[in-house]
Design a protein around this motif. Structure first.
Motif, PDB file in Angstrom:
ATOM      1  N   THR A 165      20.995   7.205  42.053  1.00 52.10           N
ATOM      2  CA  THR A 165      21.609   8.510  41.776  1.00 52.10           C
ATOM      3  C   THR A 165      20.557   9.515  41.333  1.00 52.10           C
ATOM      4  O   THR A 165      20.574  10.687  41.738  1.00 52.10           O
TER       5      THR A 165
ATOM      6  N   SER B  85      18.536  10.709  44.300  1.00 51.22           N
ATOM      7  CA  SER B  85      19.233  11.753  45.045  1.00 51.22           C
ATOM      8  C   SER B  85      19.086  13.102  44.355  1.00 51.22           C
ATOM      9  O   SER B  85      18.902  14.135  45.012  1.00 51.22           O
TER      10      SER B  85
ATOM     11  N   THR C 236      30.426   7.548  44.772  1.00 50.64           N
ATOM     12  CA  THR C 236      29.532   7.560  45.939  1.00 50.64           C
ATOM     13  C   THR C 236      29.756   8.814  46.766  1.00 50.64           C
ATOM     14  O   THR C 236      28.803   9.506  47.154  1.00 50.64           O
TER      15      THR C 236
ATOM     16  N   ASN D 286      28.907  12.066  44.494  1.00 48.01           N
ATOM     17  CA  ASN D 286      27.469  12.200  44.261  1.00 48.01           C
ATOM     18  C   ASN D 286      26.735  12.552  45.552  1.00 48.01           C
ATOM     19  O   ASN D 286      26.010  13.554  45.619  1.00 48.01           O
ATOM     20  N   THR D 287      26.936  11.741  46.592  1.00 46.68           N
ATOM     21  CA  THR D 287      26.237  11.975  47.851  1.00 46.68           C
ATOM     22  C   THR D 287      26.715  13.262  48.514  1.00 46.68           C
ATOM     23  O   THR D 287      25.903  14.039  49.041  1.00 46.68           O
TER      24      THR D 287
ATOM     25  N   ASP E   3      25.336  16.328  46.571  1.00 40.84           N
ATOM     26  CA  ASP E   3      23.891  16.484  46.762  1.00 40.84           C
ATOM     27  C   ASP E   3      23.562  16.937  48.185  1.00 40.84           C
ATOM     28  O   ASP E   3      22.715  17.814  48.390  1.00 40.84           O
ATOM     29  N   LEU E   4      24.235  16.344  49.175  1.00 40.41           N
ATOM     30  CA  LEU E   4      23.983  16.743  50.567  1.00 40.41           C
ATOM     31  C   LEU E   4      24.437  18.176  50.825  1.00 40.41           C
ATOM     32  O   LEU E   4      23.823  18.906  51.608  1.00 40.41           O
TER      33      LEU E   4
ATOM     34  N   SER F  45      15.825   8.234  53.289  1.00 38.24           N
ATOM     35  CA  SER F  45      16.590   7.822  52.111  1.00 38.24           C
ATOM     36  C   SER F  45      18.092   7.781  52.371  1.00 38.24           C
ATOM     37  O   SER F  45      18.751   6.770  52.094  1.00 38.24           O
ATOM     38  N   TYR F  46      18.636   8.870  52.926  1.00 41.20           N
ATOM     39  CA  TYR F  46      20.094   8.981  53.047  1.00 41.20           C
ATOM     40  C   TYR F  46      20.659   8.195  54.230  1.00 41.20           C
ATOM     41  O   TYR F  46      21.733   7.602  54.118  1.00 41.20           O
TER      42      TYR F  46
ATOM     43  N   TYR G 162      21.002   4.451  53.531  1.00 44.66           N
ATOM     44  CA  TYR G 162      21.910   4.287  52.387  1.00 44.66           C
ATOM     45  C   TYR G 162      23.363   4.463  52.819  1.00 44.66           C
ATOM     46  O   TYR G 162      24.218   3.613  52.540  1.00 44.66           O
ATOM     47  N   LEU G 163      23.650   5.557  53.515  1.00 49.91           N
ATOM     48  CA  LEU G 163      25.022   5.815  53.958  1.00 49.91           C
ATOM     49  C   LEU G 163      25.497   4.762  54.945  1.00 49.91           C
ATOM     50  O   LEU G 163      26.639   4.298  54.881  1.00 49.91           O
TER      51      LEU G 163
END
Length: 312
Positions: A111, A114, A205, A208-209, A212-213, A253-254, A257-258
C-alpha cells in the motif's frame, strides 16, 4: 474433536506448503527466487548509497526513488527468506502470530509502495506543467511529509486485516497452499464466517488501487495536455523522457499485482501453482527491475552510479 477444530486459538502454527504440485521442483524454483532477490538487494543498496553520498542528488525526485527502493526491497524481504527456507530446508512451520505479522507487513508495504507511485506522478506533473514553481511546491520536507501520510494510510487500512483474522476460528487443517501468508489463502483456512473478511480485503484493494490509479491517471491526463501544447520537438521529447521511467515502473508494479489479485479471487479454473507463482512474481520482479529502469533512464543517477562502479 469438533469443538477442538472450531476453537479460535486452535492451531498455534500453520504450515506453508510452498508451491503445491511443484514440490519436487522446489530446488529449481529457488534459483530464480534467490537470483532475483540478490539482484534486487544490489540494485536497491546501490541507489540508496549513491543518493546518500551525492549532495547533488538530494532532491525530491531522488528522495522518492529512495522511498520506492525501500518499499520494493521491503516487500520481497517479507517473502523471499521464508520461501527459501521452505525450498531449501523444508522449514514450513510458521506461528499464527508470525503469519499474521508477515501478512500485515506485505500488504502495508504494498500500500505504501502504491502511495509512493502516486507521489511520483504528482512530482512529474509539477515538473512538466509548472516547472517554474517546482522548487517551491516540492521541497524535500514536503516529500517527507507526503511519505509519512502514505505510511499512516497504509497502517490504518491494513491493520484491521490481521486483527479481524485473529478473531476467526481456524480448522484443524493447518496447511496454507502458498509460500507466504497471503490474506485470502489464510482466510480459506477458517471454519467461521469469513464474509466480512473477504469483503473488507476486496474493498480496501479496490479503494486503494482505484483511488491511486485515478490520481495517477489525472496527473498524466494533465501532463499529456501540457505536452501536446509544446511546439518544440526537443522540449516535447525531453518531457516524454521525463515520464518514461515512472510509466515503466507503474506497469511493472500494477499489472502483475492486479492480475494476481483478480486471478486469486475469481480465477477458479486456474491451477493452484499458477496462482502462487503469479503472487510471488509481483513481489519479486518489480524490485529487481525498478532500480535498473531508473539507473538507465535517469542520466544524472546513471552518471553517479557509473562513477562509483568505476572506482571499484
Amino acid at each position: 474433536m469438533a469443538a477442538f477444530n472450531l476453537t479460535p486459538s486452535g492451531p498455534t502454527t500453520f504450515i506453508l506448503i510452498g508451491i503445491p504440485g511443484l514440490e519436487a521442483a522446489h530446488i529449481w524454483i529457488s534459483i530464480p527466487f534467490y537470483t532475483f532477490y540478490i539482484i534486487s538487494l544490489l540494485g536497491t543498496f546501490m541507489v540508496l548509497f549513491v543518493v546518500s553520498k551525492e549532495q547533488t542528488l538530494h532532491k525530491p525526485m531522488f528522495l522518492l526513488l529512495c522511498m520506492l527502493a525501500l518499499t520494493d526491497i521491503g516487500m520481497s524481504t517479507c517473502v523471499v527468506p521464508k520461501a527459501l527456507c521452505i525450498f531449501w530446508f523444508s522449514f514450513k512451520d510458521i506461528t499464527v502470530d508470525g503469519c499474521l505479522t508477515q501478512m500485515f507487513f506485505i500488504h502495508a508495504i504494498a500500500t505504501m509502495h502504491s502511495a509512493v507511485l502516486v507521489t511520483m506522478a504528482f512530482d512529474r506533473y509539477v515538473a512538466i506543467c509548472d516547472p517554474l514553481r517546482y522548487a517551491t511546491i516540492l521541497t524535500n520536507t514536503r516529500i517527507a511529509k507526503l511519505g509519512l501520510v502514505g505510511l499512516i494510510r497504509a497502517v490504518l487500512w491494513v491493520l484491521p486485516v490481521p486483527l479481524l483474522l485473529r478473531r476467526l476460528p481456524f480448522c484443524a487443517n493447518r496447511v496454507i497452499l502458498h509460500t507466504y501468508c497471503e490474506h485470502i489463502a489464510v482466510v480459506k483456512m477458517s471454519c467461521g464466517d469469513t464474509t466480512f473478511n473477504r469483503m473488507y480485503g476486496l474493498v480496501i484493494t479496490i479503494v486503494n488501487t482505484g483511488l491511486d490509479l485515478t490520481l495517477i491517471g489525472l496527473s498524466y491526463g494533465l501532463i499529456i495536455r501540457a505536452i501536446l501544447k509544446i511546439s518544440s520537438k526537443k522540449a516535447h521529447r525531453k518531457a516524454v523522457n521525463t515520464c518514461t521511467a515512472h510509466i515503466c515502473v507503474m506497469l511493472m508494479s500494477y499489472a502483475p499485482y492486479l492480475f494476481s489479485v483478480l486471478t486469486h479471487r475469481f480465477g477458479q479454473g486456474i491451477a493452484a501453482h499458477v496462482h502462487i507463482l503469479l503472487a510471488n512474481l509481483y513481489l519479486l520482479v518489480p524490485p529487481m527491475f525498478n532500480p535498473i529502469i531508473y539507473e538507465v533512464k535517469t542520466k544524472e543517477l546513471r552518471d553517479k552510479v557509473g562513477k562509483y562502479i568505476c572506482r571499484m
